[in-house]
Design an enzyme around this catalytic site. Structure first.
Site, mmCIF file in Angstrom:
data_model
loop_
_atom_site.group_PDB
_atom_site.id
_atom_site.type_symbol
_atom_site.label_atom_id
_atom_site.label_comp_id
_atom_site.label_asym_id
_atom_site.label_seq_id
_atom_site.Cartn_x
_atom_site.Cartn_y
_atom_site.Cartn_z
ATOM 1 C CE LYS A 56 -32.701 -17.489 -32.162
ATOM 2 N NZ LYS A 56 -31.636 -17.991 -33.049
ATOM 3 C CB ALA A 77 -25.284 -13.191 -32.337
ATOM 4 C CG ASP A 78 -30.884 -15.252 -35.635
ATOM 5 O OD1 ASP A 78 -30.830 -16.437 -35.248
ATOM 6 O OD2 ASP A 78 -31.485 -14.908 -36.675
ATOM 7 C CB THR A 79 -26.219 -15.571 -38.772
ATOM 8 O OG1 THR A 79 -25.253 -15.131 -37.826
ATOM 9 C CG2 THR A 79 -25.684 -15.378 -40.184
#
Length: 197
Positions: A56, A77-79
């Site tokens: 990303k 960010a990624d969760t």
């Protein structure tokens, strides 16, 4: 200039909470963002969240160049929610949300949020890992929560800062990380590239 490569209003609000004003850098409409989030084989949750965040950020850097925007710091960010080694992504529909919440009810799970920042050619990344225990939930409670619409678009089919809070019996780790942007880690990364927090 700080660019936030995320459409999540929560992430923008969390940055503002620590005094960082960010311009949202929307993804290229031609980019299939969902394709980036496909799990590869028996990928571990940690490897998965690190890989997706890096992809990303790569896409955001390309988008920044293509739009000829002023130089700045790009935050991405990624969760992901992990029950053991199983990765629970965003639910496809209400039935999928119900399935995930049924799995999580009465269990403890991990929430991993990877954050990466890039300034010029310099990139820093970190992963925040937290543990969340969901209280036992009846099928009626799960159905009511799914009908609220809140689980849609959320990793693991829930938002800790929303209606689901009444079903969270314990957390260990970063509350802001569970929301989608761990503030301690993000501030550390931003300071490393010269941003005052």
């Amino acid at each position: 200039m700080i660019y936030l490569a995320s459409q999540s209003p929560r992430r923008k609000q969390l940055l503002e909470q620590i005094g960082v004003q960010a311009q949202v850098l929307l993804p290229d409409p031609a980019l299939d963002a969902e394709a980036l989030e496909v799990v590869k084989g028996r990928e571990s949750p940690l490897s998965y969240v690190q890989r997706v965040t890096a992809l990303k950020l790569d896409a955001a850097v390309q988008r920044h160049k293509a739009l000829k925007l002023p130089a700045g710091v790009i935050v991405c960010a990624d969760t992901t929610v992990a029950l053991g080694r199983d990765i629970l992504g965003k639910p496809e529909d209400a039935q999928d949300a119900q399935r995930m919440l049924t799995q999580l009810a009465g269990q403890a799970h991990r929430v991993l949020t990877a954050v990466a920042v890039q300034k010029g050619r310099t990139r820093h990344a970190v992963v925040s890992q937290s543990w969340v225990r969901v209280a036992p939930m009846t099928s009626a409670q799960i159905r009511a929560y799914v009908q609220s619409g809140e689980p849609m678009g959320k990793a693991g089919a829930y938002a800790i800062q929303g209606l689901m809070a009444v079903n969270i019996s314990q957390i260990r780790g970063s509350y802001s990380g569970i929301m989608g942007l761990p503030l301690h880690e993000t501030a550390t990364l931003l300071r490393a590239v010269g941003v005052k927090v």
